[in-house]
Motif scaffolding. Structure first.
Motif, PDB file in Angstrom:
ATOM      1  N   ARG A 112      -4.192 -33.880  -2.304  1.00 21.16           N
ATOM      2  CA  ARG A 112      -4.617 -33.363  -3.600  1.00 21.16           C
ATOM      3  C   ARG A 112      -5.497 -34.410  -4.287  1.00 21.16           C
ATOM      4  O   ARG A 112      -5.305 -35.613  -4.130  1.00 21.16           O
ATOM      5  CB  ARG A 112      -3.375 -33.070  -4.439  1.00 21.16           C
ATOM      6  N   GLY A 113      -6.483 -33.926  -5.037  1.00 20.93           N
ATOM      7  CA  GLY A 113      -7.331 -34.817  -5.816  1.00 20.93           C
ATOM      8  C   GLY A 113      -7.790 -34.131  -7.081  1.00 20.93           C
ATOM      9  O   GLY A 113      -7.721 -32.904  -7.188  1.00 20.93           O
ATOM     10  N   TRP A 114      -8.271 -34.882  -8.052  1.00 22.08           N
ATOM     11  CA  TRP A 114      -8.674 -34.309  -9.322  1.00 22.08           C
ATOM     12  C   TRP A 114      -9.586 -35.280 -10.067  1.00 22.08           C
ATOM     13  O   TRP A 114      -9.639 -36.479  -9.746  1.00 22.08           O
ATOM     14  CB  TRP A 114      -7.459 -33.998 -10.198  1.00 22.08           C
ATOM     15  N   CYS A 115     -10.329 -34.760 -11.012  1.00 23.81           N
ATOM     16  CA  CYS A 115     -11.170 -35.577 -11.876  1.00 23.81           C
ATOM     17  C   CYS A 115     -11.200 -34.926 -13.248  1.00 23.81           C
ATOM     18  O   CYS A 115     -11.456 -33.722 -13.362  1.00 23.81           O
ATOM     19  CB  CYS A 115     -12.583 -35.690 -11.313  1.00 23.81           C
ATOM     20  N   ASN A 116     -10.923 -35.687 -14.283  1.00 23.30           N
ATOM     21  CA  ASN A 116     -10.888 -35.195 -15.663  1.00 23.30           C
ATOM     22  C   ASN A 116     -12.019 -35.795 -16.472  1.00 23.30           C
ATOM     23  O   ASN A 116     -12.631 -36.787 -16.088  1.00 23.30           O
ATOM     24  CB  ASN A 116      -9.555 -35.554 -16.331  1.00 23.30           C
ATOM     25  N   GLY A 117     -12.284 -35.183 -17.625  1.00 32.24           N
ATOM     26  CA  GLY A 117     -13.254 -35.756 -18.548  1.00 32.24           C
ATOM     27  C   GLY A 117     -14.696 -35.506 -18.163  1.00 32.24           C
ATOM     28  O   GLY A 117     -15.581 -36.281 -18.532  1.00 32.24           O
ATOM     29  N   ILE A 118     -14.972 -34.415 -17.456  1.00 31.53           N
ATOM     30  CA  ILE A 118     -16.335 -34.102 -17.020  1.00 31.53           C
ATOM     31  C   ILE A 118     -17.087 -33.404 -18.152  1.00 31.53           C
ATOM     32  O   ILE A 118     -16.537 -32.534 -18.829  1.00 31.53           O
ATOM     33  CB  ILE A 118     -16.299 -33.197 -15.773  1.00 31.53           C
ATOM     34  N   THR A 119     -18.336 -33.774 -18.336  1.00 34.88           N
ATOM     35  CA  THR A 119     -19.234 -33.090 -19.268  1.00 34.88           C
ATOM     36  C   THR A 119     -20.344 -32.423 -18.468  1.00 34.88           C
ATOM     37  O   THR A 119     -20.956 -33.063 -17.608  1.00 34.88           O
ATOM     38  CB  THR A 119     -19.838 -34.075 -20.277  1.00 34.88           C
ATOM     39  N   LEU A 120     -20.602 -31.148 -18.736  1.00 34.99           N
ATOM     40  CA  LEU A 120     -21.614 -30.389 -18.016  1.00 34.99           C
ATOM     41  C   LEU A 120     -22.640 -29.858 -19.008  1.00 34.99           C
ATOM     42  O   LEU A 120     -22.300 -29.145 -19.957  1.00 34.99           O
ATOM     43  CB  LEU A 120     -20.960 -29.224 -17.255  1.00 34.99           C
ATOM     44  N   SER A 121     -23.892 -30.209 -18.819  1.00 35.19           N
ATOM     45  CA  SER A 121     -24.973 -29.735 -19.677  1.00 35.19           C
ATOM     46  C   SER A 121     -25.454 -28.363 -19.217  1.00 35.19           C
ATOM     47  O   SER A 121     -25.244 -27.979 -18.059  1.00 35.19           O
ATOM     48  CB  SER A 121     -26.138 -30.727 -19.649  1.00 35.19           C
ATOM     49  N   PRO A 122     -26.107 -27.595 -20.077  1.00 29.40           N
ATOM     50  CA  PRO A 122     -26.615 -26.283 -19.674  1.00 29.40           C
ATOM     51  C   PRO A 122     -27.531 -26.380 -18.453  1.00 29.40           C
ATOM     52  O   PRO A 122     -28.467 -27.183 -18.424  1.00 29.40           O
ATOM     53  CB  PRO A 122     -27.388 -25.802 -20.914  1.00 29.40           C
ATOM     54  N   GLY A 123     -27.223 -25.591 -17.437  1.00 25.81           N
ATOM     55  CA  GLY A 123     -28.033 -25.548 -16.237  1.00 25.81           C
ATOM     56  C   GLY A 123     -27.868 -26.725 -15.298  1.00 25.81           C
ATOM     57  O   GLY A 123     -28.506 -26.781 -14.242  1.00 25.81           O
ATOM     58  N   GLU A 124     -27.011 -27.672 -15.632  1.00 23.61           N
ATOM     59  CA  GLU A 124     -26.874 -28.880 -14.817  1.00 23.61           C
ATOM     60  C   GLU A 124     -26.113 -28.602 -13.532  1.00 23.61           C
ATOM     61  O   GLU A 124     -25.162 -27.817 -13.494  1.00 23.61           O
ATOM     62  CB  GLU A 124     -26.133 -29.960 -15.610  1.00 23.61           C
ATOM     63  N   VAL A 125     -26.515 -29.261 -12.453  1.00 25.46           N
ATOM     64  CA  VAL A 125     -25.761 -29.290 -11.200  1.00 25.46           C
ATOM     65  C   VAL A 125     -25.217 -30.706 -11.058  1.00 25.46           C
ATOM     66  O   VAL A 125     -25.984 -31.664 -10.915  1.00 25.46           O
ATOM     67  CB  VAL A 125     -26.632 -28.922  -9.986  1.00 25.46           C
ATOM     68  N   LYS A 126     -23.907 -30.823 -11.134  1.00 27.43           N
ATOM     69  CA  LYS A 126     -23.279 -32.150 -11.149  1.00 27.43           C
ATOM     70  C   LYS A 126     -22.430 -32.349  -9.909  1.00 27.43           C
ATOM     71  O   LYS A 126     -21.668 -31.468  -9.526  1.00 27.43           O
ATOM     72  CB  LYS A 126     -22.419 -32.312 -12.404  1.00 27.43           C
ATOM     73  N   THR A 127     -22.581 -33.516  -9.285  1.00 30.49           N
ATOM     74  CA  THR A 127     -21.741 -33.886  -8.152  1.00 30.49           C
ATOM     75  C   THR A 127     -20.607 -34.771  -8.653  1.00 30.49           C
ATOM     76  O   THR A 127     -20.840 -35.767  -9.344  1.00 30.49           O
ATOM     77  CB  THR A 127     -22.551 -34.641  -7.081  1.00 30.49           C
ATOM     78  N   VAL A 128     -19.380 -34.396  -8.317  1.00 28.20           N
ATOM     79  CA  VAL A 128     -18.191 -35.094  -8.813  1.00 28.20           C
ATOM     80  C   VAL A 128     -17.423 -35.689  -7.636  1.00 28.20           C
ATOM     81  O   VAL A 128     -17.055 -34.971  -6.707  1.00 28.20           O
ATOM     82  CB  VAL A 128     -17.276 -34.124  -9.584  1.00 28.20           C
ATOM     83  N   PRO A 129     -17.169 -37.003  -7.636  1.00 26.20           N
ATOM     84  CA  PRO A 129     -16.346 -37.596  -6.569  1.00 26.20           C
ATOM     85  C   PRO A 129     -14.869 -37.338  -6.834  1.00 26.20           C
ATOM     86  O   PRO A 129     -14.370 -37.581  -7.932  1.00 26.20           O
ATOM     87  CB  PRO A 129     -16.676 -39.082  -6.657  1.00 26.20           C
ATOM     88  N   ILE A 130     -14.166 -36.832  -5.836  1.00 22.97           N
ATOM     89  CA  ILE A 130     -12.734 -36.542  -5.956  1.00 22.97           C
ATOM     90  C   ILE A 130     -11.983 -37.405  -4.953  1.00 22.97           C
ATOM     91  O   ILE A 130     -12.117 -37.226  -3.740  1.00 22.97           O
ATOM     92  CB  ILE A 130     -12.436 -35.053  -5.684  1.00 22.97           C
ATOM     93  N   ALA A 131     -11.213 -38.357  -5.459  1.00 25.41           N
ATOM     94  CA  ALA A 131     -10.370 -39.177  -4.578  1.00 25.41           C
ATOM     95  C   ALA A 131      -9.169 -38.348  -4.142  1.00 25.41           C
ATOM     96  O   ALA A 131      -8.397 -37.886  -4.975  1.00 25.41           O
ATOM     97  CB  ALA A 131      -9.931 -40.434  -5.309  1.00 25.41           C
ATOM     98  N   MET A 132      -8.994 -38.162  -2.832  1.00 22.71           N
ATOM     99  CA  MET A 132      -7.914 -37.337  -2.301  1.00 22.71           C
ATOM    100  C   MET A 132      -6.703 -38.201  -1.979  1.00 22.71           C
ATOM    101  O   MET A 132      -6.825 -39.269  -1.368  1.00 22.71           O
ATOM    102  CB  MET A 132      -8.381 -36.586  -1.063  1.00 22.71           C
ATOM    103  N   TYR A 133      -5.528 -37.713  -2.375  1.00 21.24           N
ATOM    104  CA  TYR A 133      -4.279 -38.442  -2.166  1.00 21.24           C
ATOM    105  C   TYR A 133      -3.323 -37.618  -1.326  1.00 21.24           C
ATOM    106  O   TYR A 133      -3.151 -36.424  -1.547  1.00 21.24           O
ATOM    107  CB  TYR A 133      -3.615 -38.776  -3.506  1.00 21.24           C
TER     108      TYR A 133
END
Length: 487
Positions: free
Chosen positions: A128-149
């Motif tokens: 399982r992995g997770w990431c909090n506190g993400i901000t997404l702008s209109p139309g944005e494509v964001k890559t998020v690193p998820i550390a898996m445990y």
């Protein structure tokens, strides 16, 4: 939800694979964005990395046929999720309304998993992995690193980083919400999961109760740092509730707070409802502990009074009573039982029973609410030392002082006060080592929970996804065991 998404957790991990998953859920608009997920699998440390071993999670086997569920959540939209096979390759989840405080969660199962929106059938959790506190702008494509445990890994989800082998106390202003992983606590005595998977914690050193929401943010919800006269109808966060030793909820999600003035305060929707019980005598060491069955039917203990009390609409009464010549054979009459220093109690819904720690008798007992009789649950006299899969009734226990219920399996967690370890009893009555290496220190984060150092664990809670949360009192932290409440 656990807010481990910070760079202090991500950077020490070895990058083994980067996968972007495809799919969209719901209707999208021109201003919606997309999130691509980069999975990070830590490698076991080699000789050259021995100094960093404590910050490396154990790796686990992966396969192209593994089934992976990714969910995107935010306070301003319904969860968006999709199942993928590892072999699906590249892609992204779109149709995500822009905004802040967005969370991404990833669960991994083998190829026997049966995909479903809110449940997983037929396969154990792999990681399982997770990431909090993400901000997404209109139309944005964001890559998020998820550390898996790997399942069974322990992580700190609230509390300052340890220094010198122990946590650092503190009290941050969380009225408007701050990332829990970046916040301080002071001697958490209680932790409880609400019906919406919010995690409530008592920061007793600062006389406040805080809530970690589903998106990883911490809020002050009860207590103003003082103790005084309570006013029904007043906001709980600005009320003088005092240091809270235990927290429970009823089926509707209302909070019951047991403070060190021997008072039980009910809080409904952030407002003080009433004093359910008011003794008014302060004792910060009495280990006040309660179990709510429903509404205002609850039971409570403290180890100074050798009784189990019942509270209902008619007031307080003695539910379990000691005797100079108690029953000596099981089942025991609850009005003629030789209890000594009961220090913790919980309600087990599946068996309609109360489980309590009979601390000075070195055992844990079960009270059937159906017939009122008391039975051995764990710690039978003359029992054997712990080995994995031992029968709970055959195990020797020294000064048990924490018992909590696992609503997913019907089992029980307990702390053996003699060795600073947390154990779990499964539905079949078998005991397993859950967390703690027997030393009263802070250690082992992002490694196996069984190898981690805990310092006076005071309570355990479970969310709907099977994560187990420990109130690590001496380390001023809430530690989470990934999938630790699952079979």
């Amino acid at each position: 939800m656990s807010p481990i998404g910070s760079l202090r957790t991500f950077f020490p991990l070895a990058l083994l694979v980067s996968i972007l998953f495809a799919g969209a859920a719901g209707c999208s608009s021109a201003g919606d964005g997309s999130i691509a997920v980069q999975l990070v699998y830590p490698a076991p440390p080699g000789a050259a990395a021995a100094a960093r071993a404590s910050v490396r999670a154990p790796s686990y086997a992966t396969d192209l046929s593994d089934r992976i569920r990714i969910r995107v959540l935010g306070p301003h939209f319904a969860p968006i999720g999709k199942w993928f096979l590892r072999s699906d390759g590249r892609g992204e989840i779109g149709g995500i309304p822009p905004g802040t405080r967005i969370t991404v969660e990833v669960d991994e199962y083998d190829n026997t998993a049966i995909p479903s929106d809110n449940a997983v059938l037929g396969a154990p959790l792999l990681g399982r992995g997770w990431c909090n506190g993400i901000t997404l702008s209109p139309g944005e494509v964001k890559t998020v690193p998820i550390a898996m445990y790997k399942k069974g890994t322990i992580v700190t989800i609230c509390g300052a980083p340890a220094s010198g082998g122990s946590g650092t106390p503190g009290d941050d202003n969380a009225a408007g919400g701050i990332l829990a992983v970046e916040a301080h606590l002071g001697n958490p005595t209680a932790v409880k999961a609400g019906p919406d998977d919010s995690i409530y914690v008592s920061s007793s050193a600062y006389k406040k109760v805080k809530r970690i929401d589903r998106y990883g943010y911490l809020y002050d919800v009860a207590g103003d740092g003082t103790h005084g006269i309570l006013t029904p109808g007043a906001p709980a966060a600005s009320s003088p509730i005092g240091a809270v030793q235990d927290i429970d909820t009823d089926p509707a999600g209302n909070l019951y707070l047991f403070n060190d003035w021997n008072q039980i305060v009910r809080v409904d929707n952030g407002v003080v409802n009433k004093l359910v019980y008011d003794n008014g005598v302060e004792n910060s060491t009495a280990r006040f502990n309660l179990a709510v069955v429903y509404g205002d039917l609850l039971f409570f203990v403290n180890y100074i009074d050798w009784l189990v009390y019942q509270m209902d609409n008619t007031g307080k009464s003695d539910f379990v009573v000691g005797s100079a010549q108690p029953d000596t054979t099981e089942p025991f009459d609850r009005l003629n039982y030789g209890l000594r220093a009961p220090s913790s109690i919980t309600y087990a819904l599946m068996s309609d029973s109360l489980i309590f720690a009979d601390t000075d008798n070195n055992r844990i007992m079960r009270i059937s609410l159906a017939n009122g009789y008391i039975y051995y649950y764990a710690g039978y006299p003359g029992g054997s030392s712990f080995v994995d899969n031992i029968d709970a009734s055959a195990m020797s226990i020294l000064k048990p002082r924490v018992v909590d219920y696992n609503p997913l399996t019907g089992g029980i967690f307990f702390v053996d006060g003699g060795n600073t370890k947390v154990y779990c009893v499964d539905a079949a009555g078998k005991v397993h080592h859950l967390a703690g290496n027997g030393t009263a220190t802070f250690s082992g984060d992002t490694g196996p929970a069984t190898a981690a150092g805990l310092n006076d664990p005071r309570a355990i809670a479970v969310d709907s996804r099977g994560n187990a949360y420990i109130a690590d009192y001496g380390n001023h932290a809430i530690r989470m065991i990934v999938g630790g409440a699952l079979p």
